[in-house]
Design an enzyme around this catalytic site. Sequence first.
Site, PDB file in Angstrom:
ATOM      1  N   TYR A 180      15.032  76.543  85.397  1.00  0.00           N
ATOM      2  CA  TYR A 180      16.177  75.415  85.127  1.00  0.00           C
ATOM      3  C   TYR A 180      15.684  74.421  85.956  1.00  0.00           C
ATOM      4  O   TYR A 180      16.201  73.402  85.922  1.00  0.00           O
ATOM      5  CB  TYR A 180      17.524  76.040  85.870  1.00  0.00           C
ATOM      6  N   ASN A 188      27.212  71.515  78.600  1.00  0.00           N
ATOM      7  CA  ASN A 188      26.443  72.603  78.849  1.00  0.00           C
ATOM      8  C   ASN A 188      27.439  73.826  79.263  1.00  0.00           C
ATOM      9  O   ASN A 188      27.566  73.671  80.500  1.00  0.00           O
ATOM     10  CB  ASN A 188      25.313  72.428  79.792  1.00  0.00           C
ATOM     11  N   ARG A 198      18.931  77.678  91.875  1.00  0.00           N
ATOM     12  CA  ARG A 198      19.035  78.920  90.938  1.00  0.00           C
ATOM     13  C   ARG A 198      17.627  78.864  89.972  1.00  0.00           C
ATOM     14  O   ARG A 198      17.701  78.250  89.289  1.00  0.00           O
ATOM     15  CB  ARG A 198      20.340  78.672  90.218  1.00  0.00           C
ATOM     16  N   ALA A 200      26.810  80.071  80.868  1.00  0.00           N
ATOM     17  CA  ALA A 200      27.214  81.376  80.170  1.00  0.00           C
ATOM     18  C   ALA A 200      28.485  81.693  79.257  1.00  0.00           C
ATOM     19  O   ALA A 200      28.402  82.462  78.423  1.00  0.00           O
ATOM     20  CB  ALA A 200      27.390  82.351  81.309  1.00  0.00           C
ATOM     21  N   HIS A 256      21.339  73.004  76.537  1.00  0.00           N
ATOM     22  CA  HIS A 256      20.660  74.002  77.392  1.00  0.00           C
ATOM     23  C   HIS A 256      19.536  73.732  77.856  1.00  0.00           C
ATOM     24  O   HIS A 256      18.564  73.068  76.981  1.00  0.00           O
ATOM     25  CB  HIS A 256      20.616  75.174  76.474  1.00  0.00           C
ATOM     26  N   PRO A 310      29.578  77.455  84.558  1.00  0.00           N
ATOM     27  CA  PRO A 310      29.156  78.141  85.671  1.00  0.00           C
ATOM     28  C   PRO A 310      27.895  78.211  85.990  1.00  0.00           C
ATOM     29  O   PRO A 310      26.607  78.310  85.404  1.00  0.00           O
ATOM     30  CB  PRO A 310      29.821  79.518  85.389  1.00  0.00           C
ATOM     31  N   ASN A 311      27.756  78.267  87.511  1.00  0.00           N
ATOM     32  CA  ASN A 311      26.516  78.394  88.190  1.00  0.00           C
ATOM     33  C   ASN A 311      25.311  77.084  87.940  1.00  0.00           C
ATOM     34  O   ASN A 311      24.453  77.050  88.807  1.00  0.00           O
ATOM     35  CB  ASN A 311      25.443  79.573  87.892  1.00  0.00           C
ATOM     36  N   ARG A 327      14.974  83.448  75.018  1.00  0.00           N
ATOM     37  CA  ARG A 327      15.331  84.503  75.873  1.00  0.00           C
ATOM     38  C   ARG A 327      16.044  85.429  75.425  1.00  0.00           C
ATOM     39  O   ARG A 327      15.728  85.869  74.305  1.00  0.00           O
ATOM     40  CB  ARG A 327      16.215  83.547  76.817  1.00  0.00           C
ATOM     41  N   GLU A 344      25.785  69.819  72.617  1.00  0.00           N
ATOM     42  CA  GLU A 344      25.582  71.072  73.265  1.00  0.00           C
ATOM     43  C   GLU A 344      24.265  70.848  74.078  1.00  0.00           C
ATOM     44  O   GLU A 344      23.249  70.704  73.175  1.00  0.00           O
ATOM     45  CB  GLU A 344      25.670  72.139  72.462  1.00  0.00           C
TER      46      GLU A 344
END
Length: 144
Positions: A24, A75, A19, A78, A101, A11-12, A108, A99
Amino acid sequence: MTKLITVLNGPNLNLLGQREPEKYGAKSLADVEAEVTELAGEIGLKVLFQQSNSEGGLVDMIHSARETSAGIIINPAAYSHTSVAILDALNTFDGPVIEVHISNIHKREEFRHHSFVSARAQGVIAGCGTQGYSLALRHIATLV
Ligand code: DQA
């Protein structure tokens, strides 16, 4: 036959480039797809690059990859931090899972430090920006 790698984005990530660019980066998801697709051609792989804002959508894409793909790069965004359903779906897939990110989730907020998906992933790349997708593809090429 050329092996297919499914690259999944949660998502996003459709808003990549717009964003929170300080976290990012400036590239769009289409830019990343173009880079990864070009690299795949160079190293003798094909990629299916997909994005969904919904958990069920990602689960369905993982189920499809069971039939089509030698490996998955994901990825989960969230959903990394919340989704047992995505972990369970990945556990139905036989090939390697990497995976990715874009940001370093360990630098974070604490709620981002744990990823359910990491329990399934052969490798995790975090904090290398959007280049992490290409790094993941180069690595998965050695596994499939
Ligand atoms: C992310 C990190 C997640 O914590 C966040 O929710 C995202 C993107 C990353 O690529 O850095 O949406 O997965």
